[in-house]
Design a protein around this motif. Structure first.
Motif, PDB file in Angstrom:
ATOM      1  N   VAL A 169       0.732  -4.060 -10.104  1.00  0.00           N
ATOM      2  CA  VAL A 169       0.563  -4.960  -8.956  1.00  0.00           C
ATOM      3  C   VAL A 169       1.728  -5.932  -8.776  1.00  0.00           C
ATOM      4  O   VAL A 169       1.812  -6.613  -7.751  1.00  0.00           O
ATOM      5  CB  VAL A 169      -0.755  -5.767  -9.067  1.00  0.00           C
ATOM      6  CG1 VAL A 169      -1.949  -4.830  -9.016  1.00  0.00           C
ATOM      7  CG2 VAL A 169      -0.771  -6.597 -10.333  1.00  0.00           C
ATOM      8  N   CYS A 170       2.609  -6.001  -9.747  1.00  0.00           N
ATOM      9  CA  CYS A 170       3.718  -6.959  -9.665  1.00  0.00           C
ATOM     10  C   CYS A 170       4.622  -6.618  -8.482  1.00  0.00           C
ATOM     11  O   CYS A 170       5.137  -5.505  -8.371  1.00  0.00           O
ATOM     12  CB  CYS A 170       4.513  -6.935 -10.971  1.00  0.00           C
ATOM     13  SG  CYS A 170       5.892  -8.082 -10.952  1.00  0.00           S
ATOM     14  N   GLU A 171       4.779  -7.579  -7.583  1.00  0.00           N
ATOM     15  CA  GLU A 171       5.534  -7.306  -6.354  1.00  0.00           C
ATOM     16  C   GLU A 171       7.002  -7.009  -6.618  1.00  0.00           C
ATOM     17  O   GLU A 171       7.643  -6.260  -5.893  1.00  0.00           O
ATOM     18  CB  GLU A 171       5.391  -8.487  -5.390  1.00  0.00           C
ATOM     19  CG  GLU A 171       3.988  -8.541  -4.806  1.00  0.00           C
ATOM     20  CD  GLU A 171       3.800  -9.697  -3.853  1.00  0.00           C
ATOM     21  OE1 GLU A 171       4.744 -10.487  -3.670  1.00  0.00           O
ATOM     22  OE2 GLU A 171       2.697  -9.803  -3.316  1.00  0.00           O
ATOM     23  N   CYS A 230       3.643 -14.653  -7.374  1.00  0.00           N
ATOM     24  CA  CYS A 230       2.656 -14.101  -6.439  1.00  0.00           C
ATOM     25  C   CYS A 230       1.261 -14.103  -7.053  1.00  0.00           C
ATOM     26  O   CYS A 230       0.283 -13.904  -6.368  1.00  0.00           O
ATOM     27  CB  CYS A 230       3.036 -12.690  -6.019  1.00  0.00           C
ATOM     28  SG  CYS A 230       2.893 -11.486  -7.366  1.00  0.00           S
ATOM     29  N   CYS A 252      -1.132  -5.223 -14.708  1.00  0.00           N
ATOM     30  CA  CYS A 252      -0.160  -6.188 -14.194  1.00  0.00           C
ATOM     31  C   CYS A 252       1.093  -5.498 -13.663  1.00  0.00           C
ATOM     32  O   CYS A 252       1.655  -5.864 -12.647  1.00  0.00           O
ATOM     33  CB  CYS A 252       0.190  -7.207 -15.283  1.00  0.00           C
ATOM     34  SG  CYS A 252       0.719  -6.469 -16.843  1.00  0.00           S
ATOM     35  N   HIS A 304      -5.214  -9.733 -11.698  1.00  0.00           N
ATOM     36  CA  HIS A 304      -5.655  -8.415 -12.131  1.00  0.00           C
ATOM     37  C   HIS A 304      -5.742  -8.282 -13.640  1.00  0.00           C
ATOM     38  O   HIS A 304      -6.008  -7.188 -14.141  1.00  0.00           O
ATOM     39  CB  HIS A 304      -4.724  -7.344 -11.570  1.00  0.00           C
ATOM     40  CG  HIS A 304      -4.927  -7.122 -10.100  1.00  0.00           C
ATOM     41  ND1 HIS A 304      -4.281  -7.858  -9.145  1.00  0.00           N
ATOM     42  CD2 HIS A 304      -5.756  -6.278  -9.431  1.00  0.00           C
ATOM     43  CE1 HIS A 304      -4.669  -7.467  -7.941  1.00  0.00           C
ATOM     44  NE2 HIS A 304      -5.577  -6.517  -8.081  1.00  0.00           N
ATOM     45  N   GLN A 319      -0.345 -12.015  -8.648  1.00  0.00           N
ATOM     46  CA  GLN A 319      -1.095 -10.756  -8.678  1.00  0.00           C
ATOM     47  C   GLN A 319      -1.411 -10.326 -10.113  1.00  0.00           C
ATOM     48  O   GLN A 319      -2.511  -9.869 -10.402  1.00  0.00           O
ATOM     49  CB  GLN A 319      -0.300  -9.652  -7.965  1.00  0.00           C
ATOM     50  CG  GLN A 319      -0.302  -9.793  -6.452  1.00  0.00           C
ATOM     51  CD  GLN A 319      -1.713  -9.695  -5.880  1.00  0.00           C
ATOM     52  OE1 GLN A 319      -2.497  -8.826  -6.241  1.00  0.00           O
ATOM     53  NE2 GLN A 319      -2.047 -10.636  -5.006  1.00  0.00           N
TER      54      GLN A 319
END
Lengths: 306, 544
Positions: free
Chosen positions: B274-276, B241, B271, B247, B243
């Motif tokens: 924000v990690c999905e 993703c 990190c 970030h 992200q």
């Protein structure tokens, strides 16, 4: 906090009451020394700072003569130096405390204490013991080390000093009480009442570079305290105004009170051991300029030995 | 494994460190004596390392704790303890608000290993050869100190005193005014430029400073290669993703290979938040060999034993270096003197302007510095002493010490004097450049000696009394002797002089003062003033 303050107030009250009772304040009479009216100078020896003041102010008519109910009082001790009380470079904190107490008893609305210190104000206020003394007595300590507090004033009678910046507290005070400590002074010979007023102005360096003695006298023609109390309990006889050690100090257990700061200085000079007050340049000049009277022999002096 | 909570802890801890360090620099009088506040200095890496090299005491071993922490979890230091790191994070956050919504914040940046390890080697090399210049200019703590102490403090003082004035207009004398004595403006240029550069760099490229110019970042980066726990991307959990990479303030997450360059990771844990798939996070990572060159050895600490040979060598080097640099510095005298408004002193109130310039050969180093060479070799110019000095006498220098002492504090008697009753600079110095001295010991350290210039003295030029120097002298090294017409004039007894500069500060003669202190390159011992009994005493009666 409130409780602590209340207890402190109680303590002060009790202490003062006890002190007054023990010292016989208000009872002693001075038969044989009575003069018509109030004396020009009260000289008093052989007592603790508090007792000296209790009796001295009584002989001068009591604090009620100077402080009326609801008035704003400013007390100006010498807090110039970051040294402990026993070095006698600053006014004795016990005397300052007693004076503040008397002012409040006389009905003063508020009593401010300040000095434009030489050393850093925070250190000097603390080390001198005056910060604590003022807090204990219920007075208010004010800062004097920011130019913001000083306002330009004209010295109409000044010869060298025509204008200077004076602390706003002194300008706004109903009653101004000058409480110098008597000590030697390298540049001015002696530091007493007139010299102590250098602590209510901002730029002292200007005085030093512009005929110091004349400037001190000039300012004395302009600012006349309502009462001068000279602390001569511990007297720094050499190395003043800062001193080096307690070896410079003699315990003289004395005090001088006068409404005339030149008279106070002249008497203090004699007390210090000078033959003639005129040996001190600014006393001579101030006398000549009519800032006050230094002819001690013609003045009404009340001498008290406790 | 969801480790997003780590970020919350990091933010709180970093803000506490930032707040305490900032307060120490802007309002030392208020919190300088609280143990909690000074504890924030304990783990600051460079100061702690330098101090340890001086004292070998656990009280100065904060850097060891930082090394241990780094060996466990990587450069946690950079996002919690380091105030400059947190300052950059704040800039990044603000820039984030101002950024267009959909613009990508960060992306993977290639590693500038030559630069960052080059800087580290330079800082270590210069330090070992006796100069803290590179450390001074690049150490994050010292830079933060200069930003907070030199740039933020004046604003703080203005706001503080404005508030004080407001209260006072209601008749309340509450928080007494703070004082700020303006340093030479040129000394503010470096911190100002540094701050501007840092703001620009961090707004555009995140924590690039920490991975290029910061010697602590480089050193901890080397150590974090061996960390037992490292932040990793589990190959199977990652859905690409991107992200984490977007970030990543350090730009150290490479999506192509799903790798984190942990030597550049500043452990901000963004990190993880924000990690999905909550995949990225710490994982056990036992010791692994380096991919590239062997690790640079930790810098050996210089001996702190009173090794006279070593010191003599340093001293010789220092002299030669200084001579060279002095020549170069002469060219910069214009720069150095131009903005020194405090030295202009153009408005004499004495009638006769003085004519003899003060012949100063050495700057005056703070008490506890022992000697100028030693001091120059240890001070990183963080200016905490400048903030803490209650008398405003400690001021950043320009080239007074030569280049290797750039920005290091010296005593400036135009702005203050060294109080006889104060030893605070030694108590607060975080590097040990100013050693702590007991007050009694400090009172006989001779920083320099006062010189009287008779022809500049008010008593001579104006023929009036003055004695301001004598008034302030704490030891009576300066005292008044009889002069003409009942006047008295100062005289200096050098053996008693401690070089505090109170006389010079008080002297009203302008443009050149009539008494000045010339510093000692090596501090000397002054005699303690004797306490002889009084010669004569007034009698006890009423002499009137």
């Amino acid at each position: 906090m409130q409780r602590r303050r209340f207890l402190a107030a109680l303590g002060v009250g009790a202490w003062t009451g006890a002190g007054l009772a023990l010292g016989g304040y208000g009872r002693r009479s001075y038969a044989g020394e009575s003069l018509a009216g109030t004396p020009d100078l009260v000289a008093i020896r052989n007592g603790e700072p508090e007792a000296l003041f209790d009796h001295g102010i009584e002989a001068l008519g009591g604090m009620g003569r100077f402080v009326k109910k609801g008035q704003k009082v400013v007390v100006k001790p010498n807090i110039g130096w970051n040294v402990p009380p026993e070095r006698a470079a600053n006014t004795n904190p016990r005397l300052v405390r007693r004076i503040v107490e008397h002012c409040l008893q006389a009905g003063a609305k508020e009593v401010y204490v300040f000095d434009h210190t030489c050393d850093a104000w925070r250190d000097s206020y603390r080390a001198s013991g005056i910060e604590q003394a003022v807090k204990d007595a219920g007075g208010k300590l004010a800062p004097g080390n920011s130019e913001n507090y000083f306002q330009t004033v004209a010295i109409p009678g000044g010869r060298r000093l025509r204008r200077t910046q004076e602390h706003e507290l002194v300008l706004g005070a109903d009653v101004f009480i000058n409480v110098p400590v008597l000590k030697s002074h390298g540049g001015a010979r002696l530091s007493v009442a007139m010299k102590n007023l250098m602590g209510v102005v901002w730029d002292r360096g200007e005085w030093h570079s512009n005929d110091l003695h004349q400037c001190i006298a000039d300012f004395a023609t302009y600012r006349k305290p309502d009462l001068n109390v000279v602390d001569a309990w511990n007297v720094m006889l050499r190395h003043g105004p800062r001193g080096v050690s307690t070896a410079d100090v003699m315990n003289m257990r004395s005090q001088l009170l006068s409404t005339d700061l030149v008279t106070a200085d002249a008497a203090a000079a004699r007390l210090f051991g000078l033959k003639q007050p005129e040996e001190v340049g600014y006393i001579r000049i101030a006398g000549e300029m009519g800032a006050g009277r230094m002819d001690l022999e013609n003045l009404a002096i009340r001498r008290i030995v406790l | 494994m969801n480790q997003a909570w780590l970020k919350k802890i990091r933010v709180v801890v970093s803000l506490v460190f930032l707040a305490l360090t900032t307060l120490l620099f802007v309002d030392f009088d208020r919190i300088g004596e609280t143990p909690t506040a000074t504890a924030a200095l304990y783990p600051q890496f460079v100061p702690s390392l330098l101090k340890f090299s001086q004292t070998i005491a656990w009280g100065a071993a904060g850097f060891l704790a930082v090394l241990a922490l780094t060996l466990l979890f990587g450069r946690v230091y950079c996002s919690t303890i380091c105030p400059l790191g947190t300052l950059q994070d704040i800039v990044i956050r603000v820039a984030d608000w101002l950024r267009k919504p959909r613009k990508v914040k960060f992306r993977y940046q290639r590693s500038h290993d030559v630069l960052r390890y080059g800087v580290l080697a330079l800082a270590v090399g210069l330090f070992l050869s006796g100069s803290t210049l590179a450390l001074s200019l690049l150490d994050p703590f010292s830079n933060f100190g200069r930003i907070a102490g030199d740039l933020i403090r004046p604003f703080y003082v203005v706001v503080h005193n404005g508030f004080e004035q407001l209260l006072e207009s209601f008749g309340v004398y509450g928080p007494f005014p703070l004082h700020w004595k303006a340093p030479p403006l040129a000394a503010l240029i470096f911190p100002a430029l540094f701050l501007l550069g840092l703001i620009g760099l961090s707004a555009a490229r995140g924590r690039l400073f920490c991975n290029t110019l910061c010697p602590v970042g480089a050193l901890l980066g080397l150590v974090s290669r061996f960390a037992l726990f490292k932040i990793r991307i589990p190959q199977d959990a990652c859905v690409l993703c991107a992200q984490c990479s977007i970030h990543c303030k350090a730009g150290c997450i490479r999506l192509k290979t799903k790798e984190v360059d942990f030597s550049r990771c500043v452990a901000c844990f963004n990190c993880m938040t924000v990690c999905e798939t909550h995949g990225i996070g710490y994982a056990w990572s036992g010791p692994v060999p380096l991919r590239r060159s062997s690790p640079v050895a930790l810098p050996p600490r210089p001996s702190n034993s009173p090794d006279t040979v070593h010191r003599a060598a340093l001293s010789r080097d220092g002299k030669a270096r200084r001579a060279l640099l002095r020549a170069g510095a002469t060219a910069l005298v214009g720069l150095a003197s131009l903005p020194r408004s405090s030295n202009v002193e153009a408005k004499p109130s004495n009638r006769v302007p003085t004519r003899l310039a003060n012949a100063k050969t050495w700057p005056v180093a703070p008490p506890g510095a022992r000697d100028i060479v030693r001091f120059n070799d240890l001070c990183t110019a963080c200016h905490l002493c400048v903030s803490a000095c209650p008398y405003g006498v400690l001021q950043p220098s320009l080239l007074d010490y030569g280049w290797s002492g750039l920005l290091q504090p010296r005593l400036d008697f135009a702005t203050g004097y060294c109080s006889y009753e104060c030893n605070r600079c030694g108590q607060v110095c975080p590097t040990g450049a100013i050693l702590p001295l007991a007050l009694v010991a400090k009172q006989t350290v001779q920083l320099g000696v006062a010189h009287f210039v008779h022809d500049n003295c008010i008593v001579y030029t104006d023929h009036t009394a003055c004695g301001a120097c004598d008034e302030y002298c704490p030891t009576k090294a300066v005292h008044m002797i009889p002069y003409r017409d009942g006047l008295s004039i100062p005289e200096v007894r050098p053996a008693l002089c401690v070089g505090c500069g109170a006389c010079e500060n008080a002297c009203p003669a302008r443009p050149y003062r009539a008494i000045y202190v010339d510093g000692h390159p090596v501090h000397q011992q002054a005699l303690r003033p004797s306490a002889k009994p009084l010669e004569h005493q007034p009698d006890s009666g009423f002499p009137f």
